[in-house]
Design an enzyme around this catalytic site. Structure first.
Site, PDB file in Angstrom:
ATOM      1  N   LYS A   1      34.259  37.272 -73.431  1.00  0.00           N
ATOM      2  CA  LYS A   1      32.899  37.733 -73.723  1.00  0.00           C
ATOM      3  C   LYS A   1      31.869  36.697 -73.263  1.00  0.00           C
ATOM      4  CE  LYS A   1      31.556  35.949 -78.193  1.00  0.00           C
ATOM      5  NZ  LYS A   1      30.579  36.093 -79.235  1.00  0.00           N
TER       6      LYS A   1
ATOM      7  N   LYS B   1      37.781  29.419 -82.678  1.00  0.00           N
ATOM      8  CA  LYS B   1      36.915  28.241 -82.767  1.00  0.00           C
ATOM      9  C   LYS B   1      37.711  26.990 -83.115  1.00  0.00           C
ATOM     10  CE  LYS B   1      32.598  30.229 -82.406  1.00  0.00           C
ATOM     11  NZ  LYS B   1      31.202  30.418 -82.681  1.00  0.00           N
TER      12      LYS B   1
ATOM     13  N   LYS C   1      26.974  32.066 -75.524  1.00  0.00           N
ATOM     14  CA  LYS C   1      25.962  31.045 -75.253  1.00  0.00           C
ATOM     15  C   LYS C   1      26.523  29.637 -75.348  1.00  0.00           C
ATOM     16  CE  LYS C   1      23.554  32.279 -79.497  1.00  0.00           C
ATOM     17  NZ  LYS C   1      24.378  31.912 -80.639  1.00  0.00           N
TER      18      LYS C   1
HETATM   19  P1  ATP Z   1      28.527  31.278 -79.850  1.00  0.00           P
HETATM   20  O1  ATP Z   1      28.776  31.253 -78.389  1.00  0.00           O
HETATM   21  O2  ATP Z   1      27.675  30.130 -80.350  1.00  0.00           O
HETATM   22  O3  ATP Z   1      29.727  31.547 -80.684  1.00  0.00           O
HETATM   23  P2  ATP Z   1      27.562  33.919 -79.600  1.00  0.00           P
HETATM   24  O4  ATP Z   1      26.960  33.996 -78.250  1.00  0.00           O
HETATM   25  O5  ATP Z   1      28.863  34.585 -79.840  1.00  0.00           O
HETATM   26  O6  ATP Z   1      27.554  32.454 -80.112  1.00  0.00           O
HETATM   27  P3  ATP Z   1      26.334  34.684 -82.122  1.00  0.00           P
HETATM   28  O7  ATP Z   1      25.170  33.956 -82.667  1.00  0.00           O
HETATM   29  O8  ATP Z   1      27.656  34.420 -82.759  1.00  0.00           O
HETATM   30  O9  ATP Z   1      26.449  34.492 -80.578  1.00  0.00           O
HETATM   31  O10 ATP Z   1      26.052  36.251 -82.142  1.00  0.00           O
HETATM   32  C1  ATP Z   1      24.837  36.907 -82.348  1.00  0.00           C
HETATM   33  C2  ATP Z   1      25.042  38.388 -82.171  1.00  0.00           C
HETATM   34  O11 ATP Z   1      25.288  38.697 -80.793  1.00  0.00           O
HETATM   35  C3  ATP Z   1      26.241  38.957 -82.940  1.00  0.00           C
HETATM   36  O12 ATP Z   1      25.879  40.197 -83.497  1.00  0.00           O
HETATM   37  C4  ATP Z   1      27.290  39.147 -81.891  1.00  0.00           C
HETATM   38  O13 ATP Z   1      28.176  40.173 -82.220  1.00  0.00           O
HETATM   39  C5  ATP Z   1      26.464  39.504 -80.673  1.00  0.00           C
HETATM   40  N1  ATP Z   1      27.124  39.108 -79.427  1.00  0.00           N
HETATM   41  C6  ATP Z   1      27.533  37.860 -79.101  1.00  0.00           C
HETATM   42  N2  ATP Z   1      28.061  37.834 -77.877  1.00  0.00           N
HETATM   43  C7  ATP Z   1      28.014  39.108 -77.410  1.00  0.00           C
HETATM   44  C8  ATP Z   1      28.425  39.743 -76.195  1.00  0.00           C
HETATM   45  N3  ATP Z   1      28.973  39.046 -75.209  1.00  0.00           N
HETATM   46  N4  ATP Z   1      28.207  41.057 -76.044  1.00  0.00           N
HETATM   47  C9  ATP Z   1      27.645  41.785 -77.030  1.00  0.00           C
HETATM   48  N5  ATP Z   1      27.230  41.255 -78.205  1.00  0.00           N
HETATM   49  C10 ATP Z   1      27.411  39.943 -78.403  1.00  0.00           C
END
Ligand code: ATP
Ligand code: LTN
Length: 335
Positions: free
Chosen positions: A202, A118, A205
């Site tokens: 990965k 980040k 969002k």
């Molecule tokens: P950002 O993009 O804002 O960093 P993010 O999409 O990684 O956000 P978070 O709010 O950090 O989402 O994560 C919420 C949950 O979703 C966490 O438990 C995280 O491990 C899970 N998660 C996030 N991205 C993935 C993915 N691509 N596959 C599986 N699990 C995920």
């Protein structure tokens, strides 16, 4: 038979209200949140204070917090069965976080992959909150004496540092905190859903390219279009194998959403082309998300009900967390 039923284990998990959750969030985390509610005592939280580590537009942020709360409910989180609330409504999180930061080393925080990623992504705003993010997350988990923390694979390191902090604290003051375990689905069961445009990364969002992710609220046509464009490879064979990141990702999504094993999915697509696979994954995804989208529209139209759930959730969370905070304060000698 006067034996008491064994006590249910406690689950804690959180999600940032940083945008509409993706199919990755749904498969890696949210789907499991709903499924666990009958067998565990679940505490689920919209972690708005964590989201402040990235600059947010206040008007937008306000909406996103409320919408995220509604969306988790649409995904099956039931505020009657679980404690479901918004982090900033419960001051004990920030309070315990400060205390725990004094039991966390600069060196161990510097090793966190998410911090490194980040900071590289937002070099203009490498703030102290981004650095101490895992301490606030540890406070979230430890306040509720959670046994298990269901998260995607990317959060494993944060649960590990939480365990280290808790063990260190317990080592000094006795058994204050339950030591939590991460609860992560297996890789082929969707622990890490990958980006559709770059299957080595990965699905996230906050990706600038919306074609990389499926938002839970994407309409069916958009879902089908995004899958149609998904990056794959050129060997044309549908099987789950090292080096076939794009196809592995599509097979993982398909198998998780249909409840089939990877082997059954491979079998179903044997001899078929990539176009057909993409179409099938797209339609299974659209079908899975449809009822969630309908429930979301219903909930967001009933603001009074949502606000009532938010208030009750915060009251329940405040009463549980106050007990842990009082215990901690006493142990360390605050008066
Ligand atoms: P950002 O993009 O804002 O960093 P993010 O999409 O990684 O956000 P978070 O709010 O950090 O989402 O994560 C919420 C949950 O979703 C966490 O438990 C995280 O491990 C899970 N998660 C996030 N991205 C993935 C993915 N691509 N596959 C599986 N699990 C995920
Ligand atoms: N860091 C997590 C969100 C999060 C969390 C938590 C998850 C904050 N506190 C406590 C589990 C338990 C994320 O970015 N996904």
């Amino acid at each position: 038979m006067s034996e008491e039923a064994p006590k249910k284990k406690i689950i804690f998990s959180g999600i940032q209200p940083t945008g509409v959750p993706t199919l990755g969030n749904y498969i890696g985390a949210l789907r499991n949140w709903a499924a666990m509610q009958d067998d565990y005592r679940c505490v689920y939280c919209i972690v708005d204070q964590h989201a402040l580590t990235v600059r947010q537009d206040p008007a937008q942020f306000r909406k996103q917090i409320l919408n995220s709360y509604a969306l988790m409910m649409a995904c099956g989180v039931d505020p009657e069965k679980s404690v479901y609330y918004i982090q900033s409504h419960v001051p004990a999180h920030a309070q315990l976080s400060w205390i725990l930061s004094c039991y966390t080393q600069f060196g161990e925080l510097s090793r966190m992959t998410q911090f490194k990623d980040k900071s590289a992504k937002h070099p203009e705003n490498v703030n102290a909150g981004l650095f101490t993010y895992p301490v606030l997350m540890a406070a979230d988990i430890l306040l509720y004496q959670a046994d298990l923390v269901p998260v995607g694979e990317d959060q494993k390191q944060h649960v590990e540092i939480c365990r280290d902090i808790a063990n260190r604290f317990n080592g000094i003051y006795g058994n204050v905190f339950t030591i939590p375990e991460p609860y992560i689905p297996k890789r082929e069961q969707g622990a890490r859903i990958m980006s559709l445009t770059d299957p080595a990364r990965k699905m996230s969002k906050s990706d600038e390219n919306p074609n990389g992710y499926i938002s839970i609220l994407d309409p069916p046509e958009t879902i089908l279009r995004k899958f149609k464009r998904a990056v794959t490879d050129s060997d044309g064979e549908i099987c789950y194998r090292e080096g076939k990141d794009g196809i592995n990702n599509l097979l993982a999504i398909y198998s998780v959403l249909t409840g089939q094993t990877i082997a059954q999915a491979e079998e179903a697509f044997s001899g078929k082309g990539y176009g057909y696979l993409k179409e099938q994954v797209g339609s299974v995804t659209a079908e899975t998300l449809r009822p969630i989208q309908e429930e979301y529209s219903r909930l967001t139209a009933d603001r009074a009900y949502l606000e009532q759930c938010i208030r009750t959730g915060a009251e329940k969370a405040a009463s549980i967390s106050a007990r842990t905070l009082a215990k901690v304060s006493k142990k360390i000698g605050l008066i």
